[in-house]
Design an enzyme around this catalytic site. Structure first.
Site, short mmCIF file in Angstrom:
data_model
loop_
_atom_site.label_atom_id
_atom_site.label_comp_id
_atom_site.label_asym_id
_atom_site.label_seq_id
_atom_site.Cartn_x
_atom_site.Cartn_y
_atom_site.Cartn_z
N GLY A 132 89.96 74.62 29.03
CA GLY A 132 91.31 74.49 29.54
C GLY A 132 91.57 73.16 30.20
O GLY A 132 91.21 72.11 29.70
N SER A 133 92.18 73.20 31.37
CA SER A 133 92.80 72.03 31.99
C SER A 133 91.80 70.98 32.46
O SER A 133 90.74 71.29 32.99
CB SER A 133 93.64 72.49 33.18
OG SER A 133 94.18 71.38 33.86
#
Length: 592
Positions: free
Chosen positions: A64-65
């Site tokens: 993810g981020s």
């Protein structure tokens, strides 16, 4: 169990002991871990509700981020950090958070990776004792260790340049401090990461996009202001990701100054380093978007995947803080997706054909593919006749980047480096081959569209930021209509797109409908009161936000295409209808 000893590679050296918290599912710290309490808040993760504080976290990889490094930095400068991290494979986003913490704040924890086979053994242990590259598993905690001694070792190691890396005269000048303290410290961090990555050389980069301007807490602001105090100035054209507030309107929106002021100040700090006022999570929509083959340094997970996969530019999934360090030096490690060999697919995924696809298909597919591939670059086959738009690919990239750790993907005959399957695979057979059935997508649909109540209080659009064509499509759906008075609708978009949409008349149409237009920030940073305190359920067309919203804002989520979002905004009720391309699948399952 009998005591077991393992040996891994030490990414950050040190000693630790504690209860072992094991998972075989990757975790994004941004949107997945509360930066102040250490609680896992990702409602889709099997460890939801567990607290990391003082425990040794074993996970296969991050995902993810890119902002995961910033969340870990806040934990390390607070009281609720894990005592160590163990990965199945080399991991850079979270590791960078530890490197920044020890370099600037004299706080650190050991970080190791052990390989998939040894990692699976960790599930057997209740406690672990780590000494540099050694891990000892047992049923009982071992004796205490001296964290102070470990911190001293970190500080000594962090000043060393890798002997195997060839440095130019300019690199040496940066390292010697000839360009100032900020550039010197940035170069030390770049070299330390290059050593961990096994890079043999650095390359020049043409531009940077900074994700570290997202305010995660006081440590993120302290880091940026320290660089400014040291005289930091970027050496390449640099754009800024969405910040955590609409810088011009946050007071009018009712944002608490205790959050709004430091969040705005963080954006100003990066501007003071010479970055452009862009404030968008979709830098590929700017006129400065890179061309194919261009070597760049972008952070922001959806933008990285889009740059590599759709534009054929070249960047890694850079962690927050490494992005600005490279912008201050203009130099990046020549590894991974910067090189031809690092861009080939190793996983082939066949997607069974579906009829009458709409715009909800692409974020759903991206979300599902990301869950399957982990850090492997996939090649998707079976979509050759679907003709996705740039907006479709944008939605796919964002959802894919949310659930995977990979920097890119290929779609046969659609993305530029997959005009032939052999091109995407580099002439080698894939190491794995999977098939996605329609029923698999239905299961992921129900993961994203999980709200129990049909009543919807908020329509959330613009994650990533809306493009001009998305503004046009939304305006066409809203023209001559008015949203339900009890439903809020907010759309986030960058300033450049806002100006173009305003000139085209789209903003006027959307405001007449009752939509709120928000610049500079994005849904991953927005909370109350933009999210109405009384709202219990929201609806979005973003696979990325459908995943993150429950943990970030504590609301249940309905997921659907753009037209369904507008219909729900008018009625106040989610229809619960599946898209036609999934209806037959659900009917068959119901029959069984």
């Amino acid at each position: 169990m009998s005591d077991v000893s393992l040996t891994g590679r030490s990414l950050v050296r040190g000693s630790a002991q504690g209860e072992l918290l094991y998972t075989d599912v990757g975790l994004s710290f941004w949107g997945g871990v509360d930066p102040f309490s250490g609680e896992i808040i990702d409602c889709h993760h099997p460890l939801k509700g567990q607290c990391l504080a003082g425990r040794i976290l074993a996970l296969p990889s991050g995902r993810g981020s890119c902002t995961g490094s910033s969340v870990l930095l806040e934990l390390l400068t607070g009281q609720n950090a894990p005592s160590a991290l163990i990965f199945a494979e080399q991991e850079e986003i979270l590791t960078l958070g530890v490197i920044i913490a020890e370099t600037l704040f004299e706080a650190s924890i050991p970080v190791l990776f052990v390989g998939p086979e040894a990692f699976a053994t960790l599930r057997l242990g209740q406690y672990a004792h780590i000494e540099n590259e050694k891990i000892h598993l047992s049923d009982m905690p071992s004796q205490e260790y001296s964290a102070a001694e470990a911190t001293t070792r970190y500080s000594q190691l962090s000043t060393l340049a890798p002997s195997s890396l060839t440095l130019s005269d300019d690199d040496q000048a940066l390292l010697a401090g000839h360009y100032g303290k900020a550039a010197q410290e940035a170069m030390r961090i770049v070299l330390r990461v290059a050593e961990l990555q096994g890079a043999e050389q650095l390359i020049d980069i043409s531009q940077a996009h900074i994700d570290g301007c997202i305010y995660t807490g006081p440590a993120s602001l302290r880091f940026a202001e320290q660089l400014v105090e040291w005289g930091a100035q970027v050496r390449v054209p640099t754009t800024l990701n969405s910040i955590s507030v609409d810088q011009c309107r946050w007071r009018a929106q009712g944002i608490d100054p205790a959050f709004g002021e430091p969040a705005s100040a963080l954006g100003n700090a990066y501007m003071a380093m010479g970055a452009q006022l862009s404030y968008t999570c979709a830098p590929y929509l700017l006129d400065s978007a890179p061309k194919a083959g261009e070597q760049i340094v972008w952070a922001e997970s959806n933008a990285v995947v889009y740059a590599n996969s759709v534009l054929a530019a070249r960047t890694l999934k850079y962690p927050d803080y490494l992005d600005i360090c490279i912008a201050l030096t203009g130099r990046a490690p020549f590894i991974g997706a910067h090189r031809n060999q690092g861009r080939f697919a190793t996983l082939r995924i066949d997607v069974k054909s579906l009829d009458s696809l709409d715009d909800a298909f692409w974020p759903l597919l991206g979300y599902h593919v990301g869950l399957l591939c982990g850090s492997e670059i996939p090649l998707l086959c079976g979509l050759e006749n679907t003709a996705p738009s740039r907006d479709d690919l944008k939605a796919f990239c964002a959802a894919f980047a949310t659930t995977s750790a990979a920097p890119m993907f290929h779609i046969s005959q659609i993305t530029p480096e997959a005009m032939r399957e052999s091109q995407a695979l580099g002439g080698f057979p894939p190491s794995r081959h999977l098939t996605i059935e329609p029923a698999d997508l239905l299961a992921s649909w129900y993961e994203l569209d999980h709200a129990e109540a049909s009543q919807v209080d908020l329509i959330s659009l613009g994650n990533p930021h809306f493009s001009l064509s998305e503004c046009a499509a939304l305006a066409a759906l809203c023209s001559g209509r008015r949203k339900h008075p009890d439903v809020a609708m907010a759309v986030t978009l960058g300033r450049a797109v806002y100006d173009d949409a305003s000139a085209a008349g789209y903003i006027t149409t959307l405001e007449r409908f009752g939509a709120q237009l928000i610049n500079d920030t994005c849904w991953c940073m927005l909370g109350e009161p933009v999210v109405p305190p009384t709202a219990r359920t929201l609806m979005t067309n973003s696979g990325k936000y459908a995943h993150y919203a429950p943990g970030l804002v504590g609301r249940q989520v309905h997921f659907g295409n753009l037209a369904e979002c507008v219909e729900t905004a008018c009625s106040g009720e989610a229809s619960g209808r599946l898209p036609t391309w999934l209806t037959a699948v659900a009917t068959r399952q119901g029959a069984h």
